[in-house]
Scaffold this motif. Structure first.
Motif, short mmCIF file in Angstrom:
data_model
loop_
_atom_site.label_atom_id
_atom_site.label_comp_id
_atom_site.label_asym_id
_atom_site.label_seq_id
_atom_site.Cartn_x
_atom_site.Cartn_y
_atom_site.Cartn_z
N LYS A 15 0.83 -1.21 0.00
CA LYS A 15 0.00 0.00 0.00
C LYS A 15 0.86 1.26 0.00
O LYS A 15 0.57 2.23 -0.70
CB LYS A 15 -0.92 0.00 1.22
N THR A 16 1.94 1.26 0.78
CA THR A 16 2.84 2.41 0.83
C THR A 16 3.44 2.69 -0.54
O THR A 16 3.49 3.84 -0.99
CB THR A 16 3.96 2.18 1.87
N LEU A 17 3.90 1.64 -1.22
CA LEU A 17 4.48 1.82 -2.55
C LEU A 17 3.43 2.30 -3.55
O LEU A 17 3.70 3.20 -4.36
CB LEU A 17 5.13 0.51 -3.03
N ARG A 18 2.24 1.72 -3.49
CA ARG A 18 1.17 2.16 -4.40
C ARG A 18 0.82 3.63 -4.17
O ARG A 18 0.62 4.38 -5.13
CB ARG A 18 -0.07 1.29 -4.22
N ASN A 19 0.75 4.03 -2.90
CA ASN A 19 0.44 5.42 -2.58
C ASN A 19 1.54 6.37 -3.07
O ASN A 19 1.29 7.56 -3.29
CB ASN A 19 0.22 5.61 -1.08
N ALA A 20 2.76 5.84 -3.22
CA ALA A 20 3.89 6.63 -3.70
C ALA A 20 4.00 6.60 -5.23
O ALA A 20 4.96 7.11 -5.79
CB ALA A 20 5.19 6.12 -3.07
N THR A 107 14.36 -1.05 9.58
CA THR A 107 13.91 -1.72 8.38
C THR A 107 15.07 -1.80 7.40
O THR A 107 15.60 -0.77 6.97
CB THR A 107 12.71 -1.01 7.72
N GLY A 108 15.48 -3.03 7.11
CA GLY A 108 16.51 -3.26 6.12
C GLY A 108 15.89 -3.20 4.73
O GLY A 108 14.77 -3.67 4.51
N HIS A 109 16.62 -2.59 3.79
CA HIS A 109 16.19 -2.48 2.40
C HIS A 109 17.31 -2.99 1.51
O HIS A 109 18.46 -2.58 1.69
CB HIS A 109 15.93 -1.01 2.02
N CYS A 110 16.98 -3.86 0.57
CA CYS A 110 17.96 -4.33 -0.40
C CYS A 110 17.31 -4.29 -1.78
O CYS A 110 16.25 -4.89 -1.99
CB CYS A 110 18.42 -5.74 -0.07
N ALA A 124 17.14 1.70 7.57
CA ALA A 124 16.58 2.93 8.15
C ALA A 124 16.18 2.65 9.59
O ALA A 124 15.76 1.53 9.92
CB ALA A 124 15.38 3.41 7.35
N SER A 125 16.29 3.65 10.45
CA SER A 125 15.87 3.46 11.84
C SER A 125 14.97 4.61 12.27
O SER A 125 15.18 5.76 11.89
CB SER A 125 17.09 3.39 12.77
N THR A 126 13.94 4.27 13.04
CA THR A 126 12.98 5.23 13.55
C THR A 126 12.67 4.90 15.00
O THR A 126 12.39 3.73 15.31
CB THR A 126 11.67 5.20 12.73
N THR A 127 12.73 5.88 15.87
CA THR A 127 12.38 5.66 17.28
C THR A 127 10.86 5.79 17.44
O THR A 127 10.26 6.74 16.93
CB THR A 127 13.09 6.67 18.19
N VAL A 128 10.28 4.82 18.13
CA VAL A 128 8.83 4.77 18.32
C VAL A 128 8.53 4.86 19.80
O VAL A 128 9.13 4.15 20.61
CB VAL A 128 8.24 3.46 17.75
N PHE A 129 7.60 5.75 20.16
CA PHE A 129 7.19 5.93 21.56
C PHE A 129 5.80 5.35 21.75
O PHE A 129 4.88 5.62 20.96
CB PHE A 129 7.20 7.42 21.91
N HIS A 171 8.24 8.21 9.12
CA HIS A 171 6.98 7.52 9.40
C HIS A 171 6.83 6.27 8.53
O HIS A 171 6.40 5.20 8.99
CB HIS A 171 5.81 8.47 9.17
N HIS A 172 7.17 6.38 7.24
CA HIS A 172 6.99 5.25 6.33
C HIS A 172 7.85 4.05 6.73
O HIS A 172 7.49 2.91 6.48
CB HIS A 172 7.32 5.66 4.89
N ASN A 173 8.99 4.32 7.35
CA ASN A 173 9.85 3.24 7.80
C ASN A 173 9.13 2.36 8.81
O ASN A 173 9.30 1.13 8.81
CB ASN A 173 11.13 3.81 8.41
N VAL A 174 8.32 2.95 9.67
CA VAL A 174 7.58 2.19 10.68
C VAL A 174 6.51 1.33 10.00
O VAL A 174 6.19 0.24 10.47
CB VAL A 174 6.96 3.13 11.73
N VAL A 175 5.98 1.81 8.89
CA VAL A 175 4.99 1.03 8.14
C VAL A 175 5.66 -0.15 7.43
O VAL A 175 5.03 -1.18 7.20
CB VAL A 175 4.24 1.94 7.14
N GLY A 176 6.95 -0.01 7.11
CA GLY A 176 7.65 -1.15 6.53
C GLY A 176 8.57 -0.86 5.37
O GLY A 176 9.33 -1.73 4.95
#
Length: 198
Positions: A15-20, A107-110, A124-129, A171-176
């Protein structure tokens, strides 16, 4: 332009890729994620992304000259790597440990260009509270089944979104999938991000 292939069954990534503006072909890697057990969370996310990308990029038939993206997410909480929970009880324990605190979602990306064989990879790294949720809220959330299908036992774009009080980073990193990082990888392989738009 090359066909974009997503080596993941994640509906959130799709969904994230489609929205992009990217319409990927989905080919699930089938990689055994236990291969990376024991690695630090940052390395685990990247190694699993690389394994998933390679597993799909080497398949036949694959669209000629495809860009294949493998991704994997891991939550680091108190130095421990947390992927998908094993069962309901595991998800409850995780939420009891996470509530009122924070973790880092990696999230690792290759990305592999099958026309050239070139590979670009990064994490990528994102801190989540997390909110200080009650036991009743945890039980209700786990009962929905959502936490069982995602790294760290939470979503930011679903039912779990109300239990995430903030993030530091993409934010997108947290989505995947981190769209800014993915753009960098696409450019590194000599392609234009906007040419991927469909």
């Amino acid at each position: 332009m090359p066909t974009f292939v997503l080596a993941s069954a994640s509906p959130a990534r799709l969904k994230t890729l489609r929205n992009a503006g990217i319409e990927p072909t989905v080919i699930v890697s089938g990689v055994d994620e236990s291969q990376a057990d024991g690695l630090p969370p940052f390395e685990m996310a990247l190694q699993l992304a690389e394994l998933k990308c390679a597993a799909v990029a080497e398949r036949d038939p694959l669209p000629e000259g495809a860009l294949v993206l493998g991704c994997d997410s891991v939550l680091e909480l108190d130095g421990q790597a947390l992927g998908k929970p094993a069962d309901d009880a595991d998800a409850v324990r995780r939420w009891q440990a996470m509530r009122g605190g924070s973790g880092v979602l990696y999230t690792g990306h290759c990305l592999r260009d099958t026309a050239t064989g070139r590979v670009a990879a990064a994490t990528a790294s994102t801190t989540v509270f997390f909110a200080d949720v009650s036991d009743a809220e945890i039980d209700a959330y786990v009962a929905t089944g959502e936490p069982l299908h995602v790294a760290g036992a939470f979503t930011v774009d679903g039912l779990g979104g109300a239990f995430v009080t903030g993030i530091e980073g993409d934010h997108h990193n947290v989505v995947g999938v981190s769209l800014p990082l993915l753009r960098d990888l696409v450019l590194e392989l000599g392609h234009s991000w906007t040419d991927l738009w469909r």
